[in-house]
Design a protein around this motif. Structure first.
Motif, PDB file in Angstrom:
ATOM      1  N   LEU A   1       0.838  -1.194   0.000  1.00  0.00           N
ATOM      2  CA  LEU A   1       0.000   0.000   0.000  1.00  0.00           C
ATOM      3  C   LEU A   1       0.873   1.244   0.000  1.00  0.00           C
ATOM      4  O   LEU A   1       1.810   1.363   0.794  1.00  0.00           O
ATOM      5  CB  LEU A   1      -0.905  -0.022   1.231  1.00  0.00           C
TER       6      LEU A   1
ATOM      7  N   SER B 183      -1.921   6.831   0.153  1.00  0.00           N
ATOM      8  CA  SER B 183      -3.187   6.131   0.338  1.00  0.00           C
ATOM      9  C   SER B 183      -3.362   5.693   1.777  1.00  0.00           C
ATOM     10  O   SER B 183      -4.469   5.756   2.330  1.00  0.00           O
ATOM     11  CB  SER B 183      -3.261   4.916  -0.585  1.00  0.00           C
ATOM     12  N   ARG B 184      -2.282   5.265   2.398  1.00  0.00           N
ATOM     13  CA  ARG B 184      -2.357   4.860   3.802  1.00  0.00           C
ATOM     14  C   ARG B 184      -2.829   6.026   4.673  1.00  0.00           C
ATOM     15  O   ARG B 184      -3.693   5.874   5.546  1.00  0.00           O
ATOM     16  CB  ARG B 184      -0.975   4.370   4.256  1.00  0.00           C
TER      17      ARG B 184
ATOM     18  N   ASN C 284      -6.948  -2.623  -3.852  1.00  0.00           N
ATOM     19  CA  ASN C 284      -6.776  -1.344  -4.545  1.00  0.00           C
ATOM     20  C   ASN C 284      -8.019  -0.476  -4.428  1.00  0.00           C
ATOM     21  O   ASN C 284      -7.911   0.751  -4.298  1.00  0.00           O
ATOM     22  CB  ASN C 284      -6.431  -1.573  -6.010  1.00  0.00           C
TER      23      ASN C 284
ATOM     24  N   ALA D  48      -7.893   1.117  -1.214  1.00  0.00           N
ATOM     25  CA  ALA D  48      -6.834   2.133  -1.137  1.00  0.00           C
ATOM     26  C   ALA D  48      -7.300   3.503  -1.608  1.00  0.00           C
ATOM     27  O   ALA D  48      -6.628   4.506  -1.347  1.00  0.00           O
ATOM     28  CB  ALA D  48      -5.627   1.680  -1.961  1.00  0.00           C
TER      29      ALA D  48
ATOM     30  N   PRO E  64      -6.136   1.060   7.039  1.00  0.00           N
ATOM     31  CA  PRO E  64      -5.050   0.590   6.166  1.00  0.00           C
ATOM     32  C   PRO E  64      -4.507  -0.762   6.603  1.00  0.00           C
ATOM     33  O   PRO E  64      -3.998  -1.526   5.779  1.00  0.00           O
ATOM     34  CB  PRO E  64      -3.994   1.698   6.261  1.00  0.00           C
TER      35      PRO E  64
ATOM     36  N   VAL F 196      -5.984  -3.578   4.546  1.00  0.00           N
ATOM     37  CA  VAL F 196      -5.315  -3.778   3.258  1.00  0.00           C
ATOM     38  C   VAL F 196      -3.988  -4.490   3.457  1.00  0.00           C
ATOM     39  O   VAL F 196      -3.622  -5.395   2.694  1.00  0.00           O
ATOM     40  CB  VAL F 196      -5.119  -2.437   2.534  1.00  0.00           C
ATOM     41  N   ASP F 197      -3.253  -4.110   4.503  1.00  0.00           N
ATOM     42  CA  ASP F 197      -1.985  -4.784   4.794  1.00  0.00           C
ATOM     43  C   ASP F 197      -2.199  -6.284   4.994  1.00  0.00           C
ATOM     44  O   ASP F 197      -1.393  -7.108   4.535  1.00  0.00           O
ATOM     45  CB  ASP F 197      -1.346  -4.202   6.054  1.00  0.00           C
TER      46      ASP F 197
END
Length: 564
Positions: free
Chosen positions: A62, A66-67, A140, A143, A151, A154-155
């Protein structure tokens, strides 16, 4: 000129080498540079998506901006909830139970129960490559920072991707109103529930697979994070990408099979004159005609002199519609596939979920509930592509049928028999396989997008059925592989049956290459023999992409002087 389908690509984050899909020895994999990709929710390209689909391994992370945006949106979402906004899937239940409030103490537990209740899919599992691509697509979209997830979520998704762990995601269950069932199955694996997952060819319960891959055993979803995972079209999009890649490869193969057919029947070349197609003003059609000209370039078979060698003293005024209209039909399909790449890129970089979180003009954030999970455009485009794939199957079958008859093959031995005709039945039953498959293709091309069924007490009263559409498309691509194999096998046989009489004339520079490729694997038919193995070998040639690669190589600038 179109880029070869397995060409190494350059990612936006730097030049990398992409490995093929075939399994490789450990020593070779260790030496390869693994493609690396940064997600920002806005710039995934078609080439990058194909890389994720086809590489043995990928590394995805990421982006910092975005994060930060995701973290800010999450804080805004939590503030909106604290201020009293009632929000679907966050502090309210789902579907027909949307009016049921969720006590604050139950909202984290609710995330786990959403995954469990929605993971009800059945049927074949998605290919691991497609499942991985679906996870990257979902990461995505998150993101972009409009879904309100942390976040860290997503990680976690990318931790599994980078480790090579893929959830077992069943194909059947989704109505195209979000990929609820398959993505819920993925969510169970992400959170460490004992749902099936895969790693290095092994399948087992997620806790065992995660441990084997060295991945943390569990992850707890925070309030509101289950719905953004499952409410969207990432699985449909991933399967669409796979279908487009397959269709491009099969269209290349059709180009090759058609060129072999033209040589076998000594067709007239005027139907591919550039002037005719330029006057039609469809660039993809112009390109389709150019490809045919390049493959047959240098042919002596498709000339008046070549035709006279086979006893055709009268001029060939014009060939059948199936021959003359091939550039138009192929060009239309080329245009559909080019359009598909644009649709996919837009979908990959969009917020496909409900609800979404937006900044308010006066400060703070608010939830807005809508229908961005809906995959109507993708579903209808997939249906349209499927119709054209079926039409290509019809066209290929019609051409292979012409090779059986003296009148339409222009004096090839009846049934393409390699020995004494009558004593030998030749390839008539090979061609019948294509005849058997084409009605199945036509039936499967019925657009599922017109077959919406209401669900969930009328709360979800219209559904795109996009997953049914993409399942039917892949089923037709499977059938097209065999229909094209019949075409290739018979056209190559037609060439061999008259090559002695045509010895004074060369084949086209592309077609001679394609004919040799076929004969590397399958001997010409003499007296009748068991033909299932021949057709299976031909199908493998089509499915593996070998013939597609031969076509692309013949069309490359260095292929021959006619290729450019």
């Amino acid at each position: 000129m179109r880029v070869p389908w397995r060409l190494l690509v350059v990612l936006a984050v730097g030049a990398v080498t992409v490995s093929g899909t075939a399994a490789a020895p450990v020593e070779r994999v260790a030496r390869q540079h693994v493609p690396s990709l940064e997600l920002d929710g806005d710039s995934l390209t078609w080439s990058q998506l194909v890389t994720v689909l086809e590489a043995d391994r990928v590394t995805v992370h990421l982006g910092l901006k975005s994060r930060q945006e995701m973290a800010g949106t999450r804080r805004g979402a939590e503030a909106a909830l604290a201020a009293g906004q009632r929000v679907y899937g966050w502090n309210q239940a789902l579907g027909p139970l949307k009016d049921e409030p969720l006590p604050e103490a139950e909202r984290v537990e609710f995330q786990r129960r959403v995954l469990r209740s929605h993971a009800a899919g059945v049927g074949p599992a998605l290919d691991d490559r497609v499942a991985r691509l679906a996870l990257v697509l979902r990461a995505n979209t998150m993101a972009r920072g409009a879904m309100g997830v942390r976040p860290e979520f997503v990680d976690r998704i990318l931790e599994l991707v980078n480790a090579g762990v893929t959830p077992r995601m069943p194909e059947i269950g989704s109505l195209g109103t979000g990929d609820l069932q398959p993505m819920a199955a993925a969510g169970l694996v992400l959170t460490g529930e004992p749902a099936p997952a895969r790693f290095q060819g092994r399948e087992g319960p997620a806790p065992e697979i995660l441990a084997a891959a060295g991945v943390a055993p569990g992850f707890t979803l925070a309030q509101g994070e289950a719905l953004p995972l499952i409410s969207g079209s990432s699985v449909v999009t991933a399967r669409y990408v796979d279908a487009v890649v397959r269709a491009e490869r099969l269209l290349d193969t059709y180009d090759g099979a058609f060129a072999l057919f033209l040589e076998a029947t000594r067709a007239e070349q005027g139907a591919f004159d550039a002037r005719t197609h330029e006057e039609r003003r469809i660039p993809a059609e112009v390109e389709a005609a150019r490809v045919t000209r390049a493959l047959i370039c240098g042919t002596g078979w498709m000339t008046d002199e070549g035709r006279k060698a086979m006893g055709d003293d009268s001029p060939r005024i014009q060939d059948a519609v199936s021959i003359r209209a091939t550039p138009h039909i192929v060009g239309a399909l080329r245009q559909r596939l080019a359009d598909a790449r644009g649709h996919v890129e837009r979908e990959a970089n969009a917020s496909t979920s409900n609800p979404l979180v937006f900044p308010k003009p006066g400060g703070g954030h608010e939830f807005v509930m809508g229908g961005n999970w809906d995959a109507a455009l993708l579903g209808h485009e997939i249906d349209a592509l499927n119709a054209q794939v079926a039409d290509l199957g019809v066209l290929s079958q019609e051409l292979s049928a012409r090779l059986l008859a003296d009148k339409w093959s222009y004096h090839l031995p009846a049934n393409l028999a390699g020995g004494e005709v009558g004593l030998n039945s030749g390839m008539v039953q090979v061609q019948t396989v294509a005849v058997a498959l084409v009605p199945e293709m036509q039936q499967l091309a019925t657009p599922a997008g017109t077959l919406s069924r209401p669900a969930k007490f009328g709360q979800e009263d219209h559904n795109t059925m996009a997953m049914a559409s993409v399942r039917a498309l892949h089923a037709n691509l499977d059938r097209l592989e065999t229909v094209l194999a019949v075409h290739v096998l018979m056209a190559a046989q037609g060439i061999d049956l008259i090559k002695d009489r045509m010895a004074a004339f060369p084949l086209g520079q592309g077609t001679v290459r394609l004919h040799r490729a076929v004969r590397r694997h399958i001997a010409p038919l003499g007296d009748d023999r068991y033909l299932t193995p021949d057709l299976e070998k031909a199908t493998d040639l089509v499915r593996s992409g070998e013939l597609s690669r031969e076509v692309r190589a013949a069309l490359s600038p260095g292929g021959h002087e006619c290729a450019a």
